[in-house]
Scaffold this motif. Structure first.
Motif, PDB file in Angstrom:
ATOM      1  N   LEU A   2     -38.438   4.884 -38.027  1.00  0.00           N
ATOM      2  CA  LEU A   2     -38.926   6.307 -37.322  1.00  0.00           C
ATOM      3  C   LEU A   2     -38.843   6.402 -35.671  1.00  0.00           C
ATOM      4  O   LEU A   2     -38.234   7.236 -35.203  1.00  0.00           O
ATOM      5  CB  LEU A   2     -40.332   6.557 -37.880  1.00  0.00           C
ATOM      6  N   ALA A  38     -35.031   6.666 -35.217  1.00  0.00           N
ATOM      7  CA  ALA A  38     -34.618   8.122 -35.614  1.00  0.00           C
ATOM      8  C   ALA A  38     -35.190   8.895 -34.603  1.00  0.00           C
ATOM      9  O   ALA A  38     -34.574   9.937 -34.602  1.00  0.00           O
ATOM     10  CB  ALA A  38     -35.174   8.392 -37.033  1.00  0.00           C
ATOM     11  N   ALA A  39     -36.065   8.776 -33.790  1.00  0.00           N
ATOM     12  CA  ALA A  39     -36.932   9.865 -32.716  1.00  0.00           C
ATOM     13  C   ALA A  39     -36.111   9.571 -31.614  1.00  0.00           C
ATOM     14  O   ALA A  39     -35.769  10.448 -30.782  1.00  0.00           O
ATOM     15  CB  ALA A  39     -38.299   9.517 -32.513  1.00  0.00           C
ATOM     16  N   VAL A  83     -33.874  16.960 -33.958  1.00  0.00           N
ATOM     17  CA  VAL A  83     -33.858  16.023 -34.987  1.00  0.00           C
ATOM     18  C   VAL A  83     -34.811  14.892 -34.363  1.00  0.00           C
ATOM     19  O   VAL A  83     -35.932  14.362 -35.036  1.00  0.00           O
ATOM     20  CB  VAL A  83     -32.702  15.548 -35.561  1.00  0.00           C
ATOM     21  N   PHE A 142     -38.572  13.767 -35.719  1.00  0.00           N
ATOM     22  CA  PHE A 142     -38.722  12.286 -36.424  1.00  0.00           C
ATOM     23  C   PHE A 142     -40.247  11.711 -35.218  1.00  0.00           C
ATOM     24  O   PHE A 142     -40.871  10.868 -35.626  1.00  0.00           O
ATOM     25  CB  PHE A 142     -37.709  11.480 -36.381  1.00  0.00           C
ATOM     26  N   VAL A 156     -43.299  12.890 -36.662  1.00  0.00           N
ATOM     27  CA  VAL A 156     -43.548  12.117 -37.936  1.00  0.00           C
ATOM     28  C   VAL A 156     -44.149  10.586 -37.421  1.00  0.00           C
ATOM     29  O   VAL A 156     -44.923   9.939 -38.084  1.00  0.00           O
ATOM     30  CB  VAL A 156     -42.426  12.079 -38.770  1.00  0.00           C
ATOM     31  N   PHE A 157     -43.407  10.038 -36.642  1.00  0.00           N
ATOM     32  CA  PHE A 157     -43.881   8.564 -36.130  1.00  0.00           C
ATOM     33  C   PHE A 157     -45.214   8.851 -35.405  1.00  0.00           C
ATOM     34  O   PHE A 157     -45.871   7.774 -35.845  1.00  0.00           O
ATOM     35  CB  PHE A 157     -42.779   8.155 -34.823  1.00  0.00           C
TER      36      PHE A 157
END
Length: 535
Positions: A210, A213-214, A240, A244, A247-248
């Motif tokens: 994550l 992805a961030a 995006v 992410f 979410v992280f």
């Protein structure tokens, strides 16, 4: 503090260990600066196109930014010395691969590996320093030396790189880091003790994924938006990355042993200092881009002459970072940091007085002044950030200082840099006789104006250059003025929020909840920190 609680003073072994750790800092600084010198040579030799050149330059920063958080947390778990040795070996191997790359793709891949290895070096070395030096005063001085190595490398690297390029092939500049890494691998196991968090859990691979992805899409999106404007792909990448990132953060809040402990940000000393460092990098880094463009496009200096114009500031910065920890033994770090930031504001204001005819002297002077003022923040601020974290989180806290630098520069270019570009485009008055294609290029940026001036009659080209130089100088003045205004606010906040930090080595004051919370973060029992962190 009783005699039994007094932290043990570092001896020759620790100072030798610091010298070995400083090699990693120098090597990383070398790589950043020598690449820019070697880029024209390697592009010709390897046949790298414009897009490939951008990836050769950018991929290192992408990978460093993406892996810093993971590297800091991984060092807390497996051992910071172990991670440093792995990273140093990887950095040396990747440097050799870069030097002997046979095509652009191989060089891009080698520099990607170099970025992953580089992400392990700064947080590992800084965390090891924080545990090797239990005495508060010695630790601050050691961190000042560590930070000063970045600017020392910025001075030595271009000079050494230029000498190598004069005598050898372009790949030789990448080999500068190899002897430093080899010496580090030989010396560190004998003089630097291992340190880790003995109670750390397993690395959460989902959090690692994550974080990548961030960070990677966000950094890519910001860089591309700055470079090409508001295009769909960079915007999507940025969105995006932010998604992410959300979410992280949610996952870190739920985990008992997160990759990044968000509770660190509840500490006011760490948070205020980290934000100040972020804004400093964001504003001065962007202003420096405009300064170097002025050197070459307005004052007509060569790249080497431009680099020489920065050396006084780099030298002053190194001295400032070494002196600040010594002064902090008598004066409060918060006062020194705030006073230094006021000097930074003064340096930026000097830049607002430059014009197209003044030459580079005001810029060289202003840059040197702001570098003098930035030393306390870079040295003492790093000390406060690392010292505010518990010893078992030293790696994670150390990585935060590097993350703030990576994102600060990108955010600065995307915001203040965009403002400067807008001012230039609003101010430039292209002579009516300039052909439409050349006029369009000149309105885009000053580099386009310089190129366009070479394609029109000499007299008309001089008129175009004069207009572009005036417009660009106005944009530089605007960027410096905005940066000075924001840094003035940061100065006041630092003075107020860090005012209770005691001088190094002094015991915390009982001056109310705010004072206790702040002072206790920086002058706590360092012996207990060292004992908990070292194995």
């Amino acid at each position: 503090m009783t005699a039994d609680d007094t932290p043990r003073k570092a001896g020759p072994r620790e100072w030798i260990g610091l010298g070995a750790l400083a090699l990693a800092t120098l090597a990383v600084s070398f790589d950043v600066f020598v690449l820019l010198l070697a880029l024209p040579h390697l592009s010709t030799s390897l046949g790298a196109g414009a897009t490939q050149q951008l990836w050769i330059v950018d991929i290192y920063g992408f990978m460093v930014g993406g892996f810093l958080i993971t590297a800091g947390s991984l060092g807390d778990r497996i051992g910071r010395r172990r991670l440093l040795l792995i990273g140093a070996a990887g950095f040396g191997i990747a440097s050799v691969l870069s030097a002997y790359a046979t095509d652009p793709v191989m060089l891009i891949a080698a520099r990607a590996l170099l970025g992953v290895a580089g992400a392990t070096l700064a947080p590992s070395t800084l965390a090891l320093i924080s545990t090797m030096f239990g005495d508060d005063r010695q630790r601050a001085l050691a961190i000042g030396i560590w930070a000063g190595c970045f600017t020392a490398g910025a001075i030595i690297g271009p000079v050494a790189g230029a000498v190598l390029l004069e005598s050898f092939w372009w790949g030789s500049v990448f080999l500068l880091a190899v002897p430093a890494m080899a010496l580090l691998l030989l010396v560190v196991p004998f003089v630097v003790p291992e340190s880790r968090n003995p109670d750390a859990g397993r690395l959460d691979l989902a959090s690692v994924a994550l974080s990548l992805a961030a960070v990677l899409p966000a950094v890519y999106g910001i860089k591309e938006l700055v470079r090409y404007g508001w295009r769909p792909l960079p915007l999507v990448a940025l969105v995006v990355g932010l998604a992410f990132g959300a979410v992280f953060v949610r996952r870190q809040r739920r985990l008992a042993d997160p990759l990044l402990d968000l509770r660190l940000f509840a500490n006011p000393t760490l948070t205020v200092t980290l934000v100040a460092a972020l804004l400093y990098t964001m504003l001065t880094g962007t202003t420096l881009v405009f300064v170097t463009q002025y050197f070459q496009s307005v004052d007509g200096l060569s790249p080497l002459q431009s680099a020489l114009g920065l050396i006084p500031g780099m030298a002053v910065s190194t001295v400032s970072m070494l002196v600040a920890p010594i002064l902090a033994r008598r004066f409060r770090p918060g006062h020194l940091i705030a006073g230094g930031l006021a000097v930074v504001v003064a340096g930026l204001l000097i830049l607002t007085q430059a014009d197209a005819a003044s030459g580079s002297a005001p810029l060289v002077t202003g840059f040197a002044v702001w570098c003098l003022g930035g030393g306390p923040l870079l040295a003492l601020g790093t000390h406060l950030i690392v010292g505010a974290a518990p010893p078992e989180k030293a790696g994670s806290a150390s990585s935060l200082t590097q993350v703030s630098s990576e994102f600060g520069y990108s955010l600065g270019i995307a915001t203040v840099g965009t403002l400067g570009v807008a001012v230039y485009r609003a101010q430039i008055e292209v002579p009516g006789a300039v052909p439409p294609a050349a006029a369009t290029a000149a309105r885009e940026n000053i580099d386009g104006a310089v190129a366009a001036a070479g394609r029109v009659p000499a007299e008309l080209g001089e008129q175009l250059l004069a207009a572009a130089r005036d417009a660009f100088t106005t944009s530089l003045n605007s960027v410096a003025a905005v940066s000075a205004a924001v840094m003035a606010v940061v100065t006041v906040v630092a003075l107020v929020r860090l005012r209770h930090t005691p001088p190094l080595g002094a015991q915390p004051e009982a001056a109310g909840p705010d004072a206790a919370g702040t002072a206790g973060d920086t002058a706590d029992g360092s012996a207990e920190k060292a004992a908990a962190g070292q194995v």
